[in-house]
Design a protein around this motif. Structure first.
Motif: not given
Length: 222
Positions: A196-206, A208-213
């Motif tokens: 339904a969605a793809i999320i990009q979110k910064p990790g602890p070191s900056g 970018m991590r990709t997560f899916t919903v």
């Protein structure tokens, strides 16, 4: 679609999160708002709720999904365990003079019962905050009409990397195959899933991590 948005095995040390303190600023995260719209778009395209349907939104928060679905259904009942979140949604309902949306404070841990019956139950990014997902699916199945539908959006397994804190997080996302079995165990059939969605979110070191919903849909057996 990618956007910015600024999960661990259940443990006795994990505490239920109090969302009241976050309610006033919840909608200020543009990624969160966009994700709700993406989930709503997926639900509308997959389940196709119509003007003859009464809908339950479980874990509605400030009503981002509720209000995206509201124009398409007969009624929608928004339930949440946070009065602060419901207060924000109630203010939106009054501001828009909506007559087919109502809110209900429901805390299953406190022994509250879900209202019903409904033609469709939806939920977005709430199940990973629930200790016993099987129990919740049983409860939802119990308030659906025969052949009622369910549509649940939540994180795919994320190795506990999505959330910055474990507070109130009882599952590090979900394996879709395992979740499908949970749906079937609760009496649902025709279980299907999609992203339904793809999320990009910064990790602890900056980085970018990709997560899916995912969005998982099913029908209650008659």
């Amino acid at each position: 679609m990618f956007f910015l948005l600024t999960e661990h095995t259940p443990s006795p040390s994990h505490q239920k999160r109090d969302f009241n303190a976050d309610a006033a600023t919840w909608d200020e995260n543009p990624g969160r708002v966009r994700m709700a719209h993406d989930v709503a778009r997926a639900i509308l395209g997959t389940v196709q709720p119509g003007p003859d349907m009464d809908v339950l939104d479980f874990g509605c928060g400030t009503g981002l999904l509720t209000l995206a679905l509201q124009p398409h259904v007969r009624t929608i009942t928004a339930v949440d365990s946070s009065q602060g979140m419901l207060d924000v949604l109630d203010a939106k309902i009054r501001a828009r003079s909506l007559t087919n949306v109502r809110t209900r404070l429901v805390d299953l841990d406190r022994g509250d019962e879900l209202p019903g019956p409904f033609d469709l139950a939806v939920s977005s990014m709430t199940f990973h905050h629930i200790r016993d997902v099987g129990m919740l699916l049983d409860r939802i199945a119990g308030v659906l009409k025969p052949a009622g539908r369910i549509a649940v959006a939540d994180l795919d397994s994320d190795e506990g990397k999505f959330h910055d804190s474990d507070e109130g997080v009882f599952h590090p996302g979900f394996d879709r195959c395992v979740m499908m079995k949970s749906f079937e165990a609760a009496g649902f059939s025709s279980v299907r899933n999609r992203t339904a969605a793809i999320i990009q979110k910064p990790g602890p070191s900056g980085e970018m991590r990709t997560f899916t919903v995912f969005l998982m849909t099913a029908e209650k057996k008659e």
